[in-house]
Each structure stands twice: as C-alpha cells, then as structure tokens.
Design a protein around this motif. Structure first.
Motif, PDB file in Angstrom:
ATOM      1  N   SER A 239       0.816  -1.204   0.000  1.00 46.71           N
ATOM      2  CA  SER A 239       0.000   0.000   0.000  1.00 46.71           C
ATOM      3  C   SER A 239       0.856   1.264   0.000  1.00 46.71           C
ATOM      4  O   SER A 239       0.873   2.026  -0.961  1.00 46.71           O
ATOM      5  CB  SER A 239      -0.947   0.003   1.198  1.00 46.71           C
ATOM      6  OG  SER A 239      -1.701   1.192   1.242  1.00 46.71           O
ATOM      7  N   ARG A 240       1.605   1.463   1.088  1.00 46.01           N
ATOM      8  CA  ARG A 240       2.381   2.700   1.210  1.00 46.01           C
ATOM      9  C   ARG A 240       3.588   2.474   2.114  1.00 46.01           C
ATOM     10  O   ARG A 240       3.569   1.604   2.995  1.00 46.01           O
ATOM     11  CB  ARG A 240       1.498   3.813   1.777  1.00 46.01           C
ATOM     12  CG  ARG A 240       2.120   5.198   1.667  1.00 46.01           C
ATOM     13  CD  ARG A 240       1.122   6.250   2.073  1.00 46.01           C
ATOM     14  NE  ARG A 240       1.684   7.583   2.004  1.00 46.01           N
ATOM     15  CZ  ARG A 240       1.047   8.672   2.395  1.00 46.01           C
ATOM     16  NH1 ARG A 240      -0.176   8.583   2.878  1.00 46.01           N
ATOM     17  NH2 ARG A 240       1.609   9.858   2.308  1.00 46.01           N
ATOM     18  N   ALA A 241       4.627   3.278   1.909  1.00 41.09           N
ATOM     19  CA  ALA A 241       5.842   3.153   2.720  1.00 41.09           C
ATOM     20  C   ALA A 241       6.489   4.523   2.859  1.00 41.09           C
ATOM     21  O   ALA A 241       6.267   5.425   2.052  1.00 41.09           O
ATOM     22  CB  ALA A 241       6.811   2.164   2.083  1.00 41.09           C
ATOM     23  N   LYS A 242       7.280   4.664   3.912  1.00 42.05           N
ATOM     24  CA  LYS A 242       8.089   5.875   4.121  1.00 42.05           C
ATOM     25  C   LYS A 242       9.521   5.425   4.384  1.00 42.05           C
ATOM     26  O   LYS A 242       9.751   4.477   5.141  1.00 42.05           O
ATOM     27  CB  LYS A 242       7.574   6.683   5.312  1.00 42.05           C
ATOM     28  CG  LYS A 242       6.211   7.344   5.077  1.00 42.05           C
ATOM     29  CD  LYS A 242       5.763   8.115   6.304  1.00 42.05           C
ATOM     30  CE  LYS A 242       4.366   8.715   6.106  1.00 42.05           C
ATOM     31  NZ  LYS A 242       4.378   9.894   5.224  1.00 42.05           N
ATOM     32  N   PRO A 254      19.830  13.757  -1.031  1.00 36.93           N
ATOM     33  CA  PRO A 254      19.480  12.346  -0.817  1.00 36.93           C
ATOM     34  C   PRO A 254      18.134  11.967  -1.430  1.00 36.93           C
ATOM     35  O   PRO A 254      17.977  10.884  -1.986  1.00 36.93           O
ATOM     36  CB  PRO A 254      19.461  12.204   0.706  1.00 36.93           C
ATOM     37  CG  PRO A 254      19.236  13.590   1.223  1.00 36.93           C
ATOM     38  CD  PRO A 254      19.902  14.507   0.230  1.00 36.93           C
ATOM     39  N   VAL A 255      17.147  12.876  -1.330  1.00 35.85           N
ATOM     40  CA  VAL A 255      15.816  12.573  -1.871  1.00 35.85           C
ATOM     41  C   VAL A 255      15.874  12.507  -3.386  1.00 35.85           C
ATOM     42  O   VAL A 255      15.364  11.563  -4.021  1.00 35.85           O
ATOM     43  CB  VAL A 255      14.785  13.617  -1.408  1.00 35.85           C
ATOM     44  CG1 VAL A 255      13.434  13.346  -2.063  1.00 35.85           C
ATOM     45  CG2 VAL A 255      14.656  13.601   0.112  1.00 35.85           C
ATOM     46  N   GLY A 256      16.526  13.474  -4.003  1.00 33.68           N
ATOM     47  CA  GLY A 256      16.632  13.497  -5.464  1.00 33.68           C
ATOM     48  C   GLY A 256      17.381  12.298  -6.005  1.00 33.68           C
ATOM     49  O   GLY A 256      16.999  11.725  -7.045  1.00 33.68           O
ATOM     50  N   ALA A 257      18.449  11.887  -5.302  1.00 36.50           N
ATOM     51  CA  ALA A 257      19.225  10.736  -5.760  1.00 36.50           C
ATOM     52  C   ALA A 257      18.383   9.460  -5.712  1.00 36.50           C
ATOM     53  O   ALA A 257      18.504   8.588  -6.584  1.00 36.50           O
ATOM     54  CB  ALA A 257      20.474  10.572  -4.895  1.00 36.50           C
ATOM     55  N   CYS A 258      17.533   9.339  -4.691  1.00 40.58           N
ATOM     56  CA  CYS A 258      16.700   8.133  -4.566  1.00 40.58           C
ATOM     57  C   CYS A 258      15.549   8.136  -5.576  1.00 40.58           C
ATOM     58  O   CYS A 258      15.123   7.078  -6.026  1.00 40.58           O
ATOM     59  CB  CYS A 258      16.142   8.019  -3.147  1.00 40.58           C
ATOM     60  SG  CYS A 258      17.403   7.660  -1.902  1.00 40.58           S
ATOM     61  N   ALA A 268      11.449   1.818 -10.188  1.00 39.82           N
ATOM     62  CA  ALA A 268      11.895   0.426 -10.267  1.00 39.82           C
ATOM     63  C   ALA A 268      11.569  -0.318  -8.976  1.00 39.82           C
ATOM     64  O   ALA A 268      11.154  -1.486  -8.994  1.00 39.82           O
ATOM     65  CB  ALA A 268      13.398   0.376 -10.532  1.00 39.82           C
ATOM     66  N   VAL A 269      11.719   0.381  -7.831  1.00 39.75           N
ATOM     67  CA  VAL A 269      11.385  -0.228  -6.541  1.00 39.75           C
ATOM     68  C   VAL A 269       9.879  -0.388  -6.414  1.00 39.75           C
ATOM     69  O   VAL A 269       9.377  -1.422  -5.950  1.00 39.75           O
ATOM     70  CB  VAL A 269      11.944   0.622  -5.378  1.00 39.75           C
ATOM     71  CG1 VAL A 269      11.557   0.006  -4.031  1.00 39.75           C
ATOM     72  CG2 VAL A 269      13.456   0.751  -5.478  1.00 39.75           C
ATOM     73  N   VAL A 270       9.129   0.628  -6.827  1.00 38.90           N
ATOM     74  CA  VAL A 270       7.657   0.578  -6.766  1.00 38.90           C
ATOM     75  C   VAL A 270       7.129  -0.602  -7.573  1.00 38.90           C
ATOM     76  O   VAL A 270       6.230  -1.338  -7.130  1.00 38.90           O
ATOM     77  CB  VAL A 270       7.048   1.906  -7.273  1.00 38.90           C
ATOM     78  CG1 VAL A 270       5.541   1.764  -7.460  1.00 38.90           C
ATOM     79  CG2 VAL A 270       7.342   3.032  -6.286  1.00 38.90           C
ATOM     80  N   LYS A 277       3.199   2.757  -2.865  1.00 39.34           N
ATOM     81  CA  LYS A 277       3.589   4.170  -2.909  1.00 39.34           C
ATOM     82  C   LYS A 277       4.668   4.444  -1.866  1.00 39.34           C
ATOM     83  O   LYS A 277       4.534   4.032  -0.716  1.00 39.34           O
ATOM     84  CB  LYS A 277       2.376   5.059  -2.653  1.00 39.34           C
ATOM     85  CG  LYS A 277       1.308   4.951  -3.736  1.00 39.34           C
ATOM     86  CD  LYS A 277       0.101   5.802  -3.393  1.00 39.34           C
ATOM     87  CE  LYS A 277      -0.995   5.646  -4.447  1.00 39.34           C
ATOM     88  NZ  LYS A 277      -2.214   6.407  -4.086  1.00 39.34           N
ATOM     89  N   ILE A 278       5.709   5.160  -2.279  1.00 43.54           N
ATOM     90  CA  ILE A 278       6.853   5.369  -1.389  1.00 43.54           C
ATOM     91  C   ILE A 278       7.083   6.864  -1.187  1.00 43.54           C
ATOM     92  O   ILE A 278       7.249   7.615  -2.154  1.00 43.54           O
ATOM     93  CB  ILE A 278       8.127   4.713  -1.959  1.00 43.54           C
ATOM     94  CG1 ILE A 278       7.899   3.207  -2.175  1.00 43.54           C
ATOM     95  CG2 ILE A 278       9.316   4.941  -1.033  1.00 43.54           C
ATOM     96  CD1 ILE A 278       9.033   2.502  -2.888  1.00 43.54           C
ATOM     97  N   ASP A 279       7.097   7.295   0.089  1.00 44.61           N
ATOM     98  CA  ASP A 279       7.466   8.670   0.442  1.00 44.61           C
ATOM     99  C   ASP A 279       8.929   8.666   0.870  1.00 44.61           C
ATOM    100  O   ASP A 279       9.294   7.979   1.835  1.00 44.61           O
ATOM    101  CB  ASP A 279       6.602   9.196   1.602  1.00 44.61           C
ATOM    102  CG  ASP A 279       5.132   9.281   1.227  1.00 44.61           C
ATOM    103  OD1 ASP A 279       4.852   9.419   0.020  1.00 44.61           O
ATOM    104  OD2 ASP A 279       4.280   9.198   2.129  1.00 44.61           O
ATOM    105  N   ILE A 280       9.761   9.418   0.161  1.00 45.09           N
ATOM    106  CA  ILE A 280      11.187   9.511   0.523  1.00 45.09           C
ATOM    107  C   ILE A 280      11.379  10.791   1.323  1.00 45.09           C
ATOM    108  O   ILE A 280      11.068  11.892   0.846  1.00 45.09           O
ATOM    109  CB  ILE A 280      12.082   9.504  -0.740  1.00 45.09           C
ATOM    110  CG1 ILE A 280      11.804   8.240  -1.557  1.00 45.09           C
ATOM    111  CG2 ILE A 280      13.548   9.573  -0.352  1.00 45.09           C
ATOM    112  CD1 ILE A 280      12.476   8.216  -2.899  1.00 45.09           C
ATOM    113  N   ILE A 281      11.878  10.649   2.550  1.00 45.02           N
ATOM    114  CA  ILE A 281      11.894  11.749   3.513  1.00 45.02           C
ATOM    115  C   ILE A 281      13.330  12.050   3.948  1.00 45.02           C
ATOM    116  O   ILE A 281      14.087  11.119   4.267  1.00 45.02           O
ATOM    117  CB  ILE A 281      11.046  11.379   4.749  1.00 45.02           C
ATOM    118  CG1 ILE A 281       9.586  11.233   4.318  1.00 45.02           C
ATOM    119  CG2 ILE A 281      11.183  12.398   5.857  1.00 45.02           C
ATOM    120  CD1 ILE A 281       8.752  10.420   5.257  1.00 45.02           C
TER     121      ILE A 281
END
Length: 539
Positions: A239-242, A254-258, A268-270, A277-281
């Motif tokens: 469903s969702r991840a952070k 770091p966010v842009g690189a990921c 690719a990870v999704v 859905k992945i929130d990169i924080i």
C-alpha cells in the motif's frame, strides 16, 4: 559383495562422483563408506566388537581391524572390545590401562541386507553433509536479496528454489494478495536461516522493511557506496511506505538521488513492490523536524515533544487533519514507526481548547491554595508557573519580575505555598501510616509522603516490598499483546517517575537490605563497559 582389488578403485570413483554431484568434500563420502563397511562387519563378526575400517585415499584398499582396549579388572564390561591387563599380556609385551591392541581381520562378504544397510548409512551421511553445506552457504546471506524460482505452493506458503536449497515464503510475508505459479521468478529478502533437524530452513520475506532498503541499495549507487544512508524504513506492504535518508556529501540531495531522473530509480522499486507508494523523507537529528518531514504531505503548525515519555503532540490546521492521519490512520502510523515515537494529532482548535483548560485549572489551583484573586492567579500562570512547588521553592527574583509583586508579597506567596505543601505532605504521611506503611519505607530517600501513600494503597508497605518491585510496576510501561501496544500503569507514574529512576531506587533498596553486593555490581558494570568498548573497537 567382497571388498576385493577388483572394486577397490571403484570405491574412490563412487566417492568422487557422489561428492561432485552433491558438492561436498569427497573425504566425507569416504568416511561414510568406512562407517557403513564397519557396520556390515559388525553384523558378521558380532555387534559387541569394536571394528573399524580404513579406506586408503590413494589405492581405495579397505583395511578391516578389530580394536580391544585395556581396562581395569573392575571396569571390564564388554568382553569383545575390552580386556584386562592379565589377558592383554598374551598379545602385548607391556600392557597399560588405556592402551589398545589392534589386529587386522579378513574383509567381509556383504549380503543383500548388509549392502542395503551400508547404502542407507552412506546416504544419511551424505544428506547430513549436504545440509551442513547448505546452512554454511546461506547463513551468511541472511539480510540480503535473492532471486529464486517458484516450485510449488502449500497452504498459501510458497516454496522457492534458491539454487542449492529451498526457501519458504510464508503467507504473511507476501505482499497483499500476491499469487505465484510454478516456474515464476521471484525476488525475496532472506529474513532468517535456521539449522533444523530436517535441514536448513531459509525463511524469505517480501514485506520486511529491510527488503525495501536492499532494493534501494541495488537501484541507487550512492546508497551502495555509502554516500547516502538509509536511516529508517516503515511499510504498510503493498500500500504505502516511508523511507528516511541522509546524505554524507553536502553536494548530493538524498531525496533526489533516490527518486532518480524522472523517477526512474524509485519507480523500479515501486514496480517490484506491486505498486507500493513510497514517500522519501530527508532524515534530521532534530526529532520534531524529522517528524514534520515524516508527516508529509500534511502541513504541521506546531510540535510538542515529551522525550521522557517518548511521546509527541502534533498540531495541524483543521483542513489538514484528515491528510495527516491518512486513510485508516496509515500516514500517522507510518510516521510513528519511522520516528519510533507515539504521536498524538490534534487540530489548532483542539490545542487551543486544551491549553485554555490547563490555564483555567492552574488558575483555580493557585486561587484555592494561595488565597489570591483570579487576576493574580492568572498572572502566575502566564509567567509559566504550573504547580505549588515552583512557587514555594523558586528563586525569589523569579517572583519579583511579576508586575505588582514586591519582596514582601513574594515572601508571603512562598510562605503560603510551603505551608500548603507541608500540610498536604503531613496528611499523606498520616494516611500512609494508617495504611500500615513502615518507617523503613517512609525514610527511604527519594520517596515523598504522597509516593509512600500511593505505595501503601497498592500494598507496598515495607522496604522489602519496595525492593521486590519491578521498574515497570513503579514507572509504568508498554506491553505488546497480539500486536497491539497495551499501557501498564505504574504506581508512581503519576508523580513523573521514569524507568531509569525506578531502576536506580529499587537497586538502592536491595543494596540497603544486603540483597546485592555493591562491589559485585560495580564489577559487572565494568565488565559491561569493557565489552561495549571492545565491540566499538571491532566495529
């Protein structure tokens, strides 16, 4: 079948073939053959005999020997494998207890039953060696990603061929309603490898937070190289991840690189995680700042952190409340997992009402206990005074900064506060004594009369009773029951006692009672510090 020169070389060839097929040491196969031949010889000559077989690693010749050990007269039990010193003199020049007499015996003719038995021994040994090899191979791969092929599905659990072994992907380790067919390729995280009787068990997972971290490591070279570090991951699988990341190079975002160019890396990870859905924080050492980031995309107005309780209060605008909480509480739950804090979310209106209620209750407290009017009580609250102890024992200068308070007024306020506190303490002490609290507990340093009264109400009336308490019984804590966190109320929790303080007080009580030796305690602490120091050095 007799072990003759015709088939001596065949033994070595068979051992080599089996070892090559099973990918184990040929020596282990030969040892299994030696044991099986020895067992067959015992069935021919007698099970009580100590018969051993040695196969020459170069020629394949099998030598059968009978071993007899010299023992004391009173220890003689097995007449076929042991003999006394007197009996040994017939075969040995100067026998001693423990010495062995070894004589070669003729090879055996192996009948059908003996041959079948020998085959079983060899197969068992080879199987054990193969299991050991599998365990040694996979035990160091725990915590990594592996590609496998689905073999079959059993009761919702998927059996995966991972090369030289089989892994199990349990039903609860699959993402959502994933289903697999035989020969489907699947990528999994090796969660655990255990040595069990039926062979090494390789437990796989696709729901573990570490699986996502490893996937990002594969897709983002900066993470693999250590330039970007993954600090925390929280998932609601499928469903969702952070995921919280930090860069050790100021020039790299770091966010842009990921995320990658046009989202290629995160996509690719999704895709691997079935559209999760992945929130990169961005990670931050400052917990309130990190929490504000973790609650994205919701906007936060204010954060109040209670470090001792590991709890945080978040205030958001009314229109942002549903976004902050998320569908079925998903957003706040993931943020809580990511920050390891209990999060209470409230609107600005609720926060204002709560603060107003606190203001009114403190105002009323000062009016009743200090005998002052409402305006003066509100002045005290506005200056940050929250209880009588602060008024009674604060530095005089802090009272003199209040408008309309001179030195005599300040002294009078403190006198009234102290009189009320002392009267309350005396009443609590009298109540505690009436409940049966003994002087040993009343005199114990660190316990106020109100604390002693609360302990006595809970049937803790002596220092011995107090010393038997667990820290969580005093300070409170949390217990996980069926996946839900349940609050355990502590006897002294209302007085603000922490777990560390409770541990220290209970240990002090045990030392006073002579239950614990302080010297041994210091020695154990020194050993622990040395061990921690060694671990840091190794790391």
């Amino acid at each position: 079948m007799a072990i003759t020169s015709a088939n001596q070389l065949e033994l070595l060839q068979t051992a080599e073939a089996v070892a090559r097929e099973k990918m184990i040491d040929p020596g282990l196969v030969i040892e299994a053959m030696e044991e099986s031949l020895a067992r067959a010889a015992k069935s021919r000559y007698g099970a009580e005999m100590d018969i051993r077989v040695a196969i020459d690693r170069k020629t394949g010749k099998a030598t059968f020997t009978r071993v007899r050990t010299v023992v004391e007269d009173e220890e003689l039990e097995n007449y076929q494998a042991e003999f006394t010193i007197e009996q040994a003199k017939q075969y040995m020049a100067d026998p001693e207890v423990g010495s062995q007499y070894i004589e070669e015996i003729p090879p055996v003719e192996m009948g059908r039953i003996a041959a079948q038995s020998a085959k079983q021994v060899i197969l068992q040994k080879v199987r054990e060696a193969e299991r050991d090899r599998q365990f040694e191979e996979f035990k160091d791969r725990a915590g990594t990603i592996i590609n496998g092929v689905v073999k079959r599905e059993e009761y919702g659990n998927v059996i995966v061929d991972v090369g030289r072994g089989e892994g199990i992907l349990r039903r609860n380790e699959k993402i959502g309603r994933e289903s697999y067919r035989p020969n489907d390729r699947v990528r999994c995280f090796i969660k655990d490898v255990r040595r069990e009787t039926r062979g090494p068990q390789i437990f796989l997972s696709r729901t573990a937070p570490e699986f996502m971290a490893e996937l990002f490591k594969m897709e983002v070279p900066e993470i693999y190289d250590g330039i970007i570090e993954i600090k925390a991951v929280a998932r609601d699988p499928g469903s969702r991840a952070k995921i919280a990341v930090i860069s050790h190079d100021g020039s790299i975002d770091p966010v842009g690189a990921c995320v990658g160019m046009r989202g290629s890396r995160v996509q690719a990870v999704v895709n691997e995680l079935q559209g999760e859905k992945i929130d990169i924080i961005p990670w931050n050492e400052d917990q309130p700042t990190f929490l504000v980031n973790a609650l994205q995309p919701a906007e936060v107005s204010k954060v109040v952190l209670d470090e001792e309780a590991g709890k945080i209060e978040v205030v958001v605008p009314e229109e942002q409340l549903s976004l902050a909480i998320g569908r079925r509480g998903q957003n706040v739950r993931l943020a809580s997992q990511l920050t390891a804090l209990d999060i209470d979310i409230m609107t600005e209106a609720e926060d204002s009402a709560r603060r107003q209620k606190e203001f009114e209750s403190r105002t009323k407290l000062f009016m009743e206990t200090l005998d002052v009017d409402e305006f003066f009580a509100q002045l005290l609250v506005s200056e940050g005074f929250t209880n009588l102890e602060e008024v009674g024992y604060v530095e005089l200068d802090e009272l003199l900064v209040i408008d309309g308070v001179d030195e005599s007024t300040a002294h009078e306020l403190q006198a009234r506060a102290r009189d009320f506190i002392e009267a309350k303490a005396k009443a609590a002490l009298d109540a505690a004594r009436a409940l049966g609290a003994e002087d040993s507990l009343i005199a114990f340093e660190g316990l106020t009369p109100q604390m002693v009264e609360a302990l006595a109400k809970d049937d803790v009336k002596t220092l011995e009773d107090f010393a038997t308490c667990a820290d969580w019984e005093l300070a409170g804590g949390w217990t996980t029951v069926e996946g839900e966190r349940v609050k355990d109320d502590g006897i002294l929790e209302p007085f603000g006692m922490t777990l560390e303080e409770a541990q220290g007080m209970v240990m002090t009580a045990r030392i006073i009672l002579g239950w614990v030796d302080p010297a041994e305690l210091e020695s154990n602490e020194d050993d622990t510090e040395e061990a921690d120091s060694e671990e840091e050095t190794e790391a």
